[in-house]
Write an enzyme that holds these catalytic residues in place. Structure first.
Site, PDB file in Angstrom:
ATOM      1  N   CYS A 337       0.797  -1.234   0.000  1.00  0.00           N
ATOM      2  CA  CYS A 337       0.000   0.000   0.000  1.00  0.00           C
ATOM      3  C   CYS A 337       0.834   1.290   0.000  1.00  0.00           C
ATOM      4  O   CYS A 337       0.457   2.244  -0.706  1.00  0.00           O
ATOM      5  CB  CYS A 337      -1.024  -0.004   1.129  1.00  0.00           C
ATOM      6  SG  CYS A 337      -0.536  -0.813   2.637  1.00  0.00           S
ATOM      7  N   ARG A 366       7.875 -10.732   5.364  1.00  0.00           N
ATOM      8  CA  ARG A 366       7.752 -10.473   6.804  1.00  0.00           C
ATOM      9  C   ARG A 366       8.479 -11.574   7.547  1.00  0.00           C
ATOM     10  O   ARG A 366       8.351 -12.749   7.206  1.00  0.00           O
ATOM     11  CB  ARG A 366       6.278 -10.424   7.220  1.00  0.00           C
ATOM     12  CG  ARG A 366       5.531  -9.281   6.537  1.00  0.00           C
ATOM     13  CD  ARG A 366       4.053  -9.298   6.851  1.00  0.00           C
ATOM     14  NE  ARG A 366       3.323  -8.479   5.898  1.00  0.00           N
ATOM     15  CZ  ARG A 366       2.005  -8.460   5.800  1.00  0.00           C
ATOM     16  NH1 ARG A 366       1.275  -9.204   6.587  1.00  0.00           N
ATOM     17  NH2 ARG A 366       1.416  -7.695   4.897  1.00  0.00           N
ATOM     18  N   GLN A 384       0.657 -11.115  -2.583  1.00  0.00           N
ATOM     19  CA  GLN A 384      -0.723 -10.696  -2.346  1.00  0.00           C
ATOM     20  C   GLN A 384      -1.384 -10.280  -3.660  1.00  0.00           C
ATOM     21  O   GLN A 384      -0.751  -9.648  -4.506  1.00  0.00           O
ATOM     22  CB  GLN A 384      -0.757  -9.510  -1.377  1.00  0.00           C
ATOM     23  CG  GLN A 384      -0.277  -9.837   0.023  1.00  0.00           C
ATOM     24  CD  GLN A 384      -0.288  -8.613   0.914  1.00  0.00           C
ATOM     25  OE1 GLN A 384       0.268  -7.581   0.560  1.00  0.00           O
ATOM     26  NE2 GLN A 384      -0.924  -8.717   2.064  1.00  0.00           N
ATOM     27  N   ASP A 386      -3.085  -7.854  -4.389  1.00  0.00           N
ATOM     28  CA  ASP A 386      -3.382  -6.587  -3.729  1.00  0.00           C
ATOM     29  C   ASP A 386      -3.993  -5.571  -4.681  1.00  0.00           C
ATOM     30  O   ASP A 386      -3.645  -5.526  -5.860  1.00  0.00           O
ATOM     31  CB  ASP A 386      -2.075  -6.009  -3.169  1.00  0.00           C
ATOM     32  CG  ASP A 386      -2.230  -5.553  -1.732  1.00  0.00           C
ATOM     33  OD1 ASP A 386      -3.374  -5.443  -1.275  1.00  0.00           O
ATOM     34  OD2 ASP A 386      -1.201  -5.322  -1.085  1.00  0.00           O
ATOM     35  N   HIS A 388      -5.606  -1.272  -4.434  1.00  0.00           N
ATOM     36  CA  HIS A 388      -5.973  -0.112  -3.624  1.00  0.00           C
ATOM     37  C   HIS A 388      -6.799   0.831  -4.474  1.00  0.00           C
ATOM     38  O   HIS A 388      -6.406   1.195  -5.575  1.00  0.00           O
ATOM     39  CB  HIS A 388      -4.716   0.564  -3.069  1.00  0.00           C
ATOM     40  CG  HIS A 388      -3.953  -0.346  -2.158  1.00  0.00           C
ATOM     41  ND1 HIS A 388      -2.914  -1.135  -2.613  1.00  0.00           N
ATOM     42  CD2 HIS A 388      -4.121  -0.637  -0.841  1.00  0.00           C
ATOM     43  CE1 HIS A 388      -2.455  -1.854  -1.601  1.00  0.00           C
ATOM     44  NE2 HIS A 388      -3.176  -1.580  -0.530  1.00  0.00           N
ATOM     45  N   LYS A 472     -12.036  -3.424   8.834  1.00  0.00           N
ATOM     46  CA  LYS A 472     -12.031  -4.296   7.656  1.00  0.00           C
ATOM     47  C   LYS A 472     -13.195  -5.272   7.681  1.00  0.00           C
ATOM     48  O   LYS A 472     -13.833  -5.484   8.714  1.00  0.00           O
ATOM     49  CB  LYS A 472     -10.714  -5.067   7.575  1.00  0.00           C
ATOM     50  CG  LYS A 472     -10.413  -5.927   8.805  1.00  0.00           C
ATOM     51  CD  LYS A 472      -9.089  -6.654   8.668  1.00  0.00           C
ATOM     52  CE  LYS A 472      -8.806  -7.514   9.903  1.00  0.00           C
ATOM     53  NZ  LYS A 472      -7.680  -8.422   9.719  1.00  0.00           N
ATOM     54  N   HIS A 518      -8.432  -0.933   0.719  1.00  0.00           N
ATOM     55  CA  HIS A 518      -7.482  -2.020   0.491  1.00  0.00           C
ATOM     56  C   HIS A 518      -8.303  -3.283   0.242  1.00  0.00           C
ATOM     57  O   HIS A 518      -9.258  -3.534   0.968  1.00  0.00           O
ATOM     58  CB  HIS A 518      -6.608  -2.277   1.724  1.00  0.00           C
ATOM     59  CG  HIS A 518      -5.899  -1.079   2.261  1.00  0.00           C
ATOM     60  ND1 HIS A 518      -4.520  -0.986   2.290  1.00  0.00           N
ATOM     61  CD2 HIS A 518      -6.354   0.070   2.833  1.00  0.00           C
ATOM     62  CE1 HIS A 518      -4.173   0.162   2.847  1.00  0.00           C
ATOM     63  NE2 HIS A 518      -5.272   0.820   3.187  1.00  0.00           N
TER      64      HIS A 518
END
Length: 646
Positions: A337, A366, A384, A386, A388, A472, A518
């Site tokens: 993000c 991570r 991910q 992902d 946005h 979320k 997100h």
């Protein structure tokens, strides 16, 4: 008199001092027989606790999550008593309920236990349970609590008590056993009819590897022996479906000690499967107006300081990468993000150009403790799906609705039909866990709840489960074995746009702040493939499976025809291969079954003469002799029945 409000909204009056069990009896004897736990004004209480003020009461049975929690926590007391009786001198620490069962961390000193000891512990625990001993809570002064455990030389309980305030300390008694406990028990031990020690493992006191290593005894219990039997059968099925086992057998992925723990290597079949998943989502995203972007695998430390990720996760991340330039630090990307915020910031935008929907299959890193790693479900590097969305406040509601629709499409296309939604809000008692203003949090939380209501989602609200930058909505999916998994997340974020000073020019020619959504329907490609493997047992939907058909020539002289069949299938975009090994057809069929190949196409003299194939479906169903066109139509029909257009 006091007024008790029940979950259906009805209000009943009772005399002060009434217990939850008495309330249950006033409703029905059947309910009273089944009530094993209760919550009063959002606080867990015993079924025999006296209620002395107005409030909301919820009664729990074994069928409720809270009921199971009380049942399993109570069972941990029973196991602890059994262990003390069988292994005198041990030191007990903590014994909470977990998702399935409970554990108790024990310092066995010079003693030890192994799997061969489990039957004796279970037998002793059931003897205790059959005594139908009541669980009784009592308050204890801090000095008395400390003395009680000092007399037992139990430094662990002493440490716990030293961190508690006088007046808030309680003990739980049953039979001859006493334990430091906050409460939340079933009425008596007799309700536990079946108990099983699952395994033992090492666990450091308070999770600190510099402290004493304890023995963690895992167990589970049930109100009926039949339920324990069914649970153990389910575990056996889960072992067969373990994604680590299936991933190896189907040649999808592997791990290498030389590459590093938690860093999966995708094999050709697994890489192709992942690519199909990505293309499936990219096609739907394109129709929904998303634009694909690509960002680097690292970023300057300052980027993540700005986003707030460094403050929240920096200590648990991989250590910074130092360059030859003094004071220049980079981090492996923990999130996509912040990068997408900078893409948004790359040029001025007006309200007419919003919403902007940036999507990326971005790999992030991570650092997970080695003990936390587990196949593809817990890794150190993962990709991910992902995206946005940057939109005006007026566009937020519809954009959130549209993302829900996309998420439902993804779940439905992959056979995840049984799910609920979880709306995760902030913990009002711990504001320090979150960034941003209360006003923005209120707006974000209301946006999610309103969207969930409009879509008629079956949803629950969980306080304290929000991300640090925003609330979320998660889809909680039940798999084929009845296990619950979190799949697909949608978050509303007013905070990162502020931290990155994102703006757009409004119709008034003034600068305004966009809202950010997100979303990741898969979550991560690694975890999603793992869950899909276990949900399907490796029998993927036909549109996704690595090999849709295998051609089995009866003998070497039919190989030429087999390759002709292969070419025809490839022209119809059917993924197939030919097994030309010098093995019997029977053995080839058995191995194709083990490899979860949906169709086995047997070709011999008759098939070649008639330009046909004999089709056998995975699982043993014989579809008879078909022409190549008939088979292609069969495949297309089956795919179109599961893979709808978005």
């Amino acid at each position: 008199m006091i007024k008790i409000t029940l979950p259906d909204g009805s209000v009943k009056e009772y005399e002060k001092g009434i217990t939850p069990l008495d309330v249950a009896k006033s409703i029905s004897e059947g309910l009273a027989r089944n009530v094993i736990s209760a919550k009063f004004n959002d606080t867990v209480v015993e079924t025999v606790s006296a209620l002395n003020e107005d409030g909301k009461l919820i009664l729990f049975t074994w069928s409720n999550t809270e009921g199971k929690k009380a049942f399993w926590h109570s069972s941990s007391h029973i196991i602890a008593q059994a262990l003390e009786e069988l292994y005198p001198g041990i030191k007990l620490t903590i014994g909470p309920a977990i998702e399935n069962g409970f554990y108790y961390d024990v310092d066995f000193g010079e003693q030890s236990i192994s799997e061969k000891d489990f039957p004796a512990i279970e037998k002793k625990a059931l003897e205790i349970a059959r005594g139908k001993h009541n669980f009784k809570m009592r308050s204890v002064a801090k000095k008395d609590a400390l003395q009680f455990y000092k007399d037992q030389n139990n430094e662990y309980k002493v440490e716990l008590i030293e961190n508690l305030e006088d007046g808030s300390i309680t003990f739980c008694d049953h039979d001859t056993f006493t334990d430091l406990c906050r409460g939340g028990h079933i009425p008596n031990t007799g309700i536990v009819k079946a108990i099983k020690i699952m395994n033992v493992a090492g666990a450091y006191w308070r999770g600190d590897e510099n402290k004493t290593q304890l023995t963690r005894v895992y167990g589970i219990s049930f109100p009926k022996q039949k339920e324990l039997t069914e649970y153990l059968e389910l575990l056996e099925e889960a072992k067969k479906r373990d994604h680590r086992k299936l991933g190896k057998e189907l040649e999808l992925f592997t791990f290498s000690k030389k590459v590093g723990q938690g860093l999966p290597l995708w094999l050709p079949k697994g890489a192709a499967l992942r690519e199909r998943l990505e293309n499936f989502l990219k096609k739907a995203q394109k129709k929904a107006g998303y634009e694909m972007v690509i960002t680097p695998h690292i970023g300057q430390k300052e980027l993540y300081v700005t986003s707030g990720h460094y403050d929240k996760y920096g200590e648990d991340s991989f250590q910074p990468i130092h360059t030859p330039k003094e004071d220049e630090e980079f981090l492996l990307k923990p999130m996509n993000c912040p990068h997408h915020c900078e893409i948004y910031n790359s040029k001025p935008l007006s309200y007419r150009e919003l919403p902007k929907r940036f999507a990326e299959f971005g790999t992030v890193y991570r650092y997970e403790q080695s003990g936390e790693l587990h196949g593809l479900t817990r890794v150190r590097g993962f990709t991910q799906d992902d995206a946005h969305i940057f939109c005006t406040p007026d566009q937020l509601h519809q954009e959130f609705i549209d993302v829900i629709d996309l998420s439902l499409y993804v779940l439905g296309s992959l056979g995840f039909e049984n799910f609920t939604a979880q709306v995760s809000l902030r913990d009002p008692d711990k504001p320090e866990k979150y960034i941003g203003s209360i006003e923005n949090w209120d707006k974000a939380e209301n946006a999610i709840i309103n969207a969930a209501e409009e879509k008629n989602l079956d949803f629950v609200i969980e306080k304290g489960e929000a991300a640090f930058y925003g609330p979320k909505l998660d889809f909680m999916v039940k798999d084929a074995l009845g296990r619950n998994w979190q799949l697909g997340t949608i978050q509303v974020d007013y905070n990162l746009p502020e931290r990155f000073e994102l703006t757009y020019k409004g119709s008034d020619n003034e600068a305004h702040r966009p809202v950010m959504i997100h979303r990741a329907p898969f979550g991560s490609m690694e975890r999603f493939v793992a869950l899909l493997l276990e949900h399907t047992g490796g029998n993927f939907p036909l549109w996704l499976t690595p090999d849709q058909a295998i051609i089995l020539p009866v003998s070497e002289k039919h190989e030429k025809y087999a390759k002709k069949v292969l070419n025809s299938l490839e022209n119809d975009e059917i993924r197939a291969l030919v097994d030309v090994r010098n093995e019997t057809v029977g053995k080839k069929i058995r191995e194709a079954e083990m490899n979860k190949i949906p169709f086995m196409l047997i070709v011999g003299e008759n098939e070649e003469a008639q330009n046909t194939i004999s089709v056998r479906k995975h699982g043993g169903e014989d579809l008879g002799m078909l022409s190549l066109n008939e088979f292609a139509n069969l495949v297309e029909k089956e795919i179109s029945s599961t893979l709808k257009s978005f």
